[in-house]
Design a protein around this motif. Structure first.
Motif, PDB file in Angstrom:
ATOM      1  N   GLN A  97       0.792  -1.215   0.000  1.00 34.86           N
ATOM      2  CA  GLN A  97       0.000   0.000   0.000  1.00 34.86           C
ATOM      3  C   GLN A  97       0.833   1.278   0.000  1.00 34.86           C
ATOM      4  N   CYS A  98       1.996   1.276   0.659  1.00 33.79           N
ATOM      5  CA  CYS A  98       2.771   2.509   0.785  1.00 33.79           C
ATOM      6  C   CYS A  98       4.247   2.171   0.968  1.00 33.79           C
ATOM      7  N   VAL A  99       5.118   3.168   0.679  1.00 38.90           N
ATOM      8  CA  VAL A  99       6.557   2.950   0.767  1.00 38.90           C
ATOM      9  C   VAL A  99       7.247   4.282   1.003  1.00 38.90           C
ATOM     10  N   ALA A 100       8.399   4.247   1.668  1.00 33.65           N
ATOM     11  CA  ALA A 100       9.210   5.448   1.891  1.00 33.65           C
ATOM     12  C   ALA A 100      10.664   5.035   2.025  1.00 33.65           C
ATOM     13  N   CYS A 101      11.560   5.747   1.325  1.00 35.49           N
ATOM     14  CA  CYS A 101      12.997   5.517   1.443  1.00 35.49           C
ATOM     15  C   CYS A 101      13.550   6.352   2.597  1.00 35.49           C
ATOM     16  N   VAL A 102      14.450   5.750   3.359  1.00 35.47           N
ATOM     17  CA  VAL A 102      15.055   6.415   4.516  1.00 35.47           C
ATOM     18  C   VAL A 102      16.564   6.368   4.349  1.00 35.47           C
ATOM     19  N   LYS A 103      17.205   7.549   4.317  1.00 35.09           N
ATOM     20  CA  LYS A 103      18.660   7.634   4.174  1.00 35.09           C
ATOM     21  C   LYS A 103      19.214   8.544   5.255  1.00 35.09           C
ATOM     22  N   ARG A 104      19.881   7.931   6.238  1.00 34.30           N
ATOM     23  CA  ARG A 104      20.558   8.689   7.290  1.00 34.30           C
ATOM     24  C   ARG A 104      22.037   8.796   6.956  1.00 34.30           C
ATOM     25  N   VAL A 109      10.979   1.471   3.944  1.00 34.90           N
ATOM     26  CA  VAL A 109       9.922   0.946   4.798  1.00 34.90           C
ATOM     27  C   VAL A 109       8.672   0.796   3.948  1.00 34.90           C
ATOM     28  N   SER A 110       8.019  -0.336   4.066  1.00 35.49           N
ATOM     29  CA  SER A 110       6.799  -0.580   3.294  1.00 35.49           C
ATOM     30  C   SER A 110       5.670  -0.981   4.219  1.00 35.49           C
ATOM     31  N   GLY A 111       4.461  -0.616   3.808  1.00 37.96           N
ATOM     32  CA  GLY A 111       3.258  -1.021   4.515  1.00 37.96           C
ATOM     33  C   GLY A 111       2.305  -1.690   3.556  1.00 37.96           C
ATOM     34  N   ALA A 112       1.575  -2.670   4.049  1.00 34.36           N
ATOM     35  CA  ALA A 112       0.664  -3.442   3.200  1.00 34.36           C
ATOM     36  C   ALA A 112      -0.697  -3.525   3.873  1.00 34.36           C
ATOM     37  N   GLU A 113      -1.546  -4.372   3.355  1.00 37.53           N
ATOM     38  CA  GLU A 113      -2.854  -4.587   3.951  1.00 37.53           C
ATOM     39  C   GLU A 113      -2.707  -5.459   5.193  1.00 37.53           C
ATOM     40  N   GLU A 114      -1.909  -4.976   6.109  1.00 41.36           N
ATOM     41  CA  GLU A 114      -1.652  -5.597   7.394  1.00 41.36           C
ATOM     42  C   GLU A 114      -1.266  -4.491   8.365  1.00 41.36           C
ATOM     43  N   LYS A 115      -1.067  -4.800   9.630  1.00 39.29           N
ATOM     44  CA  LYS A 115      -0.830  -3.788  10.661  1.00 39.29           C
ATOM     45  C   LYS A 115       0.647  -3.562  10.936  1.00 39.29           C
ATOM     46  N   VAL A 116       1.518  -4.197  10.178  1.00 40.82           N
ATOM     47  CA  VAL A 116       2.950  -4.190  10.459  1.00 40.82           C
ATOM     48  C   VAL A 116       3.698  -3.392   9.398  1.00 40.82           C
ATOM     49  N   LEU A 117       4.623  -2.543   9.828  1.00 42.51           N
ATOM     50  CA  LEU A 117       5.570  -1.892   8.925  1.00 42.51           C
ATOM     51  C   LEU A 117       6.821  -2.745   8.846  1.00 42.51           C
ATOM     52  N   ARG A 118       7.375  -2.883   7.649  1.00 34.98           N
ATOM     53  CA  ARG A 118       8.562  -3.718   7.463  1.00 34.98           C
ATOM     54  C   ARG A 118       9.693  -2.868   6.903  1.00 34.98           C
ATOM     55  N   SER A 174       3.739   7.451   9.889  1.00 34.04           N
ATOM     56  CA  SER A 174       2.875   6.445   9.279  1.00 34.04           C
ATOM     57  C   SER A 174       1.449   6.618   9.777  1.00 34.04           C
ATOM     58  N   ALA A 175       0.498   6.153   8.964  1.00 35.47           N
ATOM     59  CA  ALA A 175      -0.919   6.205   9.326  1.00 35.47           C
ATOM     60  C   ALA A 175      -1.625   5.013   8.713  1.00 35.47           C
ATOM     61  N   CYS A 176      -2.748   4.627   9.319  1.00 41.36           N
ATOM     62  CA  CYS A 176      -3.485   3.446   8.866  1.00 41.36           C
ATOM     63  C   CYS A 176      -4.930   3.834   8.553  1.00 41.36           C
ATOM     64  N   ARG A 177      -5.676   2.885   8.041  1.00 43.16           N
ATOM     65  CA  ARG A 177      -7.097   3.110   7.779  1.00 43.16           C
ATOM     66  C   ARG A 177      -7.807   3.349   9.112  1.00 43.16           C
ATOM     67  N   ALA A 178      -8.766   4.267   9.104  1.00 45.76           N
ATOM     68  CA  ALA A 178      -9.374   4.640  10.379  1.00 45.76           C
ATOM     69  C   ALA A 178     -10.804   5.111  10.196  1.00 45.76           C
ATOM     70  N   GLN A 179     -11.593   4.883  11.254  1.00 43.04           N
ATOM     71  CA  GLN A 179     -12.959   5.383  11.333  1.00 43.04           C
ATOM     72  C   GLN A 179     -13.164   6.192  12.615  1.00 43.04           C
ATOM     73  N   SER A 180     -12.096   6.422  13.371  1.00 47.24           N
ATOM     74  CA  SER A 180     -12.189   7.180  14.611  1.00 47.24           C
ATOM     75  C   SER A 180     -10.894   7.941  14.820  1.00 47.24           C
ATOM     76  N   GLN A 181     -10.911   8.909  15.751  1.00 45.91           N
ATOM     77  CA  GLN A 181      -9.728   9.712  15.999  1.00 45.91           C
ATOM     78  C   GLN A 181      -8.607   8.870  16.589  1.00 45.91           C
ATOM     79  N   MET A 182      -8.944   7.872  17.382  1.00 43.47           N
ATOM     80  CA  MET A 182      -7.913   7.056  18.013  1.00 43.47           C
ATOM     81  C   MET A 182      -7.116   6.281  16.969  1.00 43.47           C
ATOM     82  N   THR A 183      -7.807   5.642  16.024  1.00 41.09           N
ATOM     83  CA  THR A 183      -7.091   4.850  15.018  1.00 41.09           C
ATOM     84  C   THR A 183      -6.520   5.720  13.904  1.00 41.09           C
TER      85      THR A 183
END
Length: 765
Positions: free
Chosen positions: A414-421, A429-438, A555-564
């Motif tokens: 679903q989403c991706v971002a390159c990180v260079k320190r 870092v990638s995110g998919a239709e799951e709750k975990v960032l890899r 990062s952010a996820c799908r949400a229907q409330s302010q908490m999520t």
């Protein structure tokens, strides 16, 4: 102003997805995926995707999932019944097109010269005879044959004669559905469950059958067709066994003679008919070439074998199509790639089929992307609903090619971002239709590949010495496991040789590529190791953004409330959560850091955007809410910062783009937008501000696939906007543009776009 430099896209899964279009010096490969004929194929016909293609003479025929058939834009059929098969052939220089629908109806259309298309023949059929495959070819003296492989296990032959009469017969095929059929001159071939049957047409009275064959034909008379005063019988010539799974396509491989004739073109056994070759594909990942034994006796032999080598996780081939000159074979596979083999010298005056780099790309919607850089070489990382992450780079030859496939996942990405320190290897870092960032790390093998293929100066900018050589996936594993120098494993090692047991035997081996990669190499040898998993979100991930200095990830996820709907911040040094930002009530659709990393912009489905300001402490870095504005009347899909970090733009489903300005002294966002671009005809889904100091150039992507460039000018507090470029119909996407990204390299600007039409386009501005 902008020129299209590359369009990177794979082929859709399925049969009839590609074909050769003859003409010119060489032959043009046409492949059908979500786009083929530009916007006409998608947007202007209720987003109906193309499912089949056929080429003949100067005609390209297409069928979409709604049942509409077109030939060079002319509508041949517009009925809401799905098309099951389509094919095209050239007869006496004119194009002929045949197609069959799910109700068993088969139609044949033709065009003579510059005249309009006309229907030459139609068979009503019924659903029990629904055709899954078709073949059309010229037999002789103007007779056009149509072979349809049906779900009842039969091949039905119809021959349309010059006088309009139609002869027909049925051939008993292998057990089960007929999945492939083709004809060439006197021969017909069909494929089903693991076997292929070859029939041959012979003029009655001239055959030389033996006594046993004659006795068998008396017991079971063969089918016959009558052309004028001549009758032909169709006898079963051979049954070919060599595949271990479904046979998905059969095609006759022709070779051209000096007199312009092709092998297999004559019914009456002339010398041109002495050496027919048949190409078959299967879901067992193999492509076989068959040829009758030159010594006679009716025995057919498997003379060549091609396919996916190694222990790849592909599922096989759908179609293999030989070129007109018989020296090139293209095949589309499960992973969206178009494999290519060419006939090349192999020594001692012989030739063999040699694989060459084919066409690779995503075969489902591309949902996010970001630019990365290895030394002086920029590359683009894309993620897709096809569950893969792919890296495309400009080779030394100037063309863009896929050079790595660092992640093959089990969920839609679903989403991706390159990180260079600074002082550390690049990670993404990638995110998919799951709750975990890899988190995945760059490898030494990838750096070597970039150096070899792009001729780039790949400098050691810190930490690469401790990086892994590559990655592998255990046989029953789900995560990419790092492989370090000296730990490479080869398939020759038996499973018993692994200390962790046979279930943990590696499937892949990292490789530094010396030439543009083949599909098998991309699948097996270019993975990146998974370094971390980040837990915290309660729903599927939706968007990501990394700070420019590489120290913060949001990062952010799908949400229907302010908490999520809270935005999570992560420290990329220790990969730990350092805070939550609560502002929105529904899903955050995009995140963006300002160029100086002082501000974080978030846009949401709740029709508002928020700006957070950075607060650096002694031990931690945090962001605090600066302002929240309800800026649009519909969902805000996208936002982008200007190059000076004091203005940004937002785009919405309300078909508007608004430019906002930060107040001096960090007092928040101005109450009203500084500039509103003229209303667009479609929803705005992507924005990207060009990294220019002397000009405000904004790229806009729309839901219908259009891409435009706008010049935002400010003179004495007066704002104005002007459209300076728009993608042509051939350059634009066919579906919603999901992301736009800029990259400056060698004094030029590159603009990359990705879309739900499966394509990634790269423009040079």
């Amino acid at each position: 102003m902008a020129q299209l430099r590359a369009r990177l896209c794979g082929c859709r899964r399925g049969q009839s997805a590609l074909d050769w279009c003859p003409g010119g010096e060489g032959e043009l490969l046409r492949c059908v995926h979500a786009r083929l004929e530009g916007k006409e194929a998608w947007e202007r016909r209720q987003e109906r995707r193309l499912v089949a293609v056929g080429c003949a003479a100067d005609t390209v025929a297409t069928a979409d999932e709604g049942g509409e058939v077109r030939a060079n834009g002319s509508v041949l059929r517009d009925v809401g019944v799905p098309i099951g098969a389509l094919c095209a052939a050239e007869v006496s220089g004119d194009p002929w097109i045949a197609f069959a629908d799910a109700h068993g109806v088969v139609e044949l259309w033709c065009r003579t010269g510059r005249a309009d298309w006309k229907r030459a023949w139609k068979d009503q059929g019924d659903a029990s005879q629904c055709a899954t495959c078709l073949a059309t070819w010229q037999i002789e003296s103007g007779h056009v044959a149509i072979a349809s492989g049906c779900v009842d296990g039969r091949v039905r032959i119809h021959v349309v004669q010059e006088d309009g009469n139609v002869e027909r017969c049925a051939l008993e095929a292998p057990k089960g559905w007929v999945r492939a059929v083709d004809g060439k001159g006197a021969r017909i071939a069909c494929g089903g469950d693991q076997s292929v049957v070859v029939w041959k047409m012979e003029e009655e009275g001239k055959e030389q059958a033996g006594r046993v064959a004659r006795a068998a034909e008396q017991a079971a008379p063969p089918p016959r067709l009558k052309f004028g005063s001549v009758t032909f019988r169709i006898r079963k010539e051979a049954v070919l066994h060599g595949h271990q799974d479904w046979v998905t396509s059969v095609r006759w491989l022709s070779s051209k003679h000096e007199d312009g004739k092709y092998s297999g073109d004559r019914i009456n056994g002339s010398k041109e008919d002495a050496g027919p070759c048949l190409v078959t594909t299967s879901m067992d990942r193999s492509i076989l070439i068959w040829k009758p034994d030159q010594r006679g006796g009716g025995l057919w032999m498997n003379v060549e074998a091609m396919g996916e080598a190694g222990e790849s996780r592909g599922v096989g081939f759908f179609t293999a199509i030989p070129s007109e000159d018989g020296r090139t074979i293209c095949a589309n596979g499960y992973t969206g790639a178009i494999h290519i083999w060419k006939r090349a010298p192999s020594g001692k005056g012989q030739e063999r089929w040699t694989p060459v780099p084919g066409i690779t790309g995503h075969f489902d919607g591309v949902v996010d992307m970001c630019w990365g850089r290895t030394g002086e070489c920029p590359w683009i990382l894309t993620v897709s609903a096809d569950q893969t992450a792919r890296i495309f780079a400009r080779l030394a030859s100037g063309e863009f090619k896929e050079v790595a496939r660092p992640q093959v996942h089990g969920h839609n990405l679903q989403c991706v971002a390159c990180v260079k320190r600074e002082g550390c290897p690049l990670v993404y870092v990638s995110g998919a239709e799951e709750k975990v960032l890899r988190v995945f790390g760059e490898t030494k093998a990838f750096r070597g590949t970039i150096r070899n293929l792009c001729h780039a100066n790949v400098i050691d900018d810190g930490g690469i010495d401790s990086a892994a050589l590559g990655a592998s996936v255990p046989a029953l594993g789900l995560s990419n496991k790092a492989v370090f120098q000296g730990e490479e494993m080869t398939s020759e090692i038996s499973a018993e040789g692994y200390p962790d047991g046979p279930d943990f035997a590696t499937l892949f081996q990292p490789t530094v590529l010396e030439h543009p990669p083949l599909e098998e190499q991309l699948q097996q040898n270019t993975l990146w190791p998974e370094l971390q998993k980040l837990y915290g979100h309660g729903n599927d991930l939706f968007c990501l953004a990394a700070s420019h200095r590489g120290d913060i990830l949001a990062s952010a996820c799908r949400a229907q409330s302010q908490m999520t709907a809270a935005i999570w911040l992560w420290d990329t040094k220790q990969w730990k959560a350092i805070g939550e930002l609560k502002s929105h009530n529904l899903t955050v659709t995009q995140l963006a850091f300002s160029p100086d990393d002082k501000y974080l912009l978030s846009v949401s489905r709740d029709r508002s955007f928020s700006v957070f300001v950075r607060k650096d402490g002694d031990a931690t870095t945090r962001y605090e809410l600066l302002d929240k504005v309800k800026g649009h009347s519909r969902i805000i899909w996208t936002g982008s910062w200007g190059p000076n970090s004091h203005m940004f733009a937002t785009g919405s489903r309300d078909q508007s783009v608004k430019v906002w300005r930060l107040l001096e002294g960090g007092r928040g966002v101005a109450e009203s937008p500084s500039c509103i671009l003229p209303s667009f005809e479609h929803a705005v889904t992507a924005l990207a501000w060009a990294p220019l100091e002397d000009r405000n150039l904004l790229a806009v992507g729309l839901e219908n696939g259009d891409i435009e460039l706008w010049d935002i000018q400010t003179i004495s507090e007066t704002w104005s906007s002007q459209k300076v470029w728009g993608a042509s119909e051939a350059e634009a996407h066919c579906a919603a543009v999901k992301r736009l990204c800029w990259e400056a390299t060698e004094g030029k600007l590159l603009l990359a776009s990705c879309s739900l039409d499966h394509a990634v386009s790269i423009f040079e501005v």
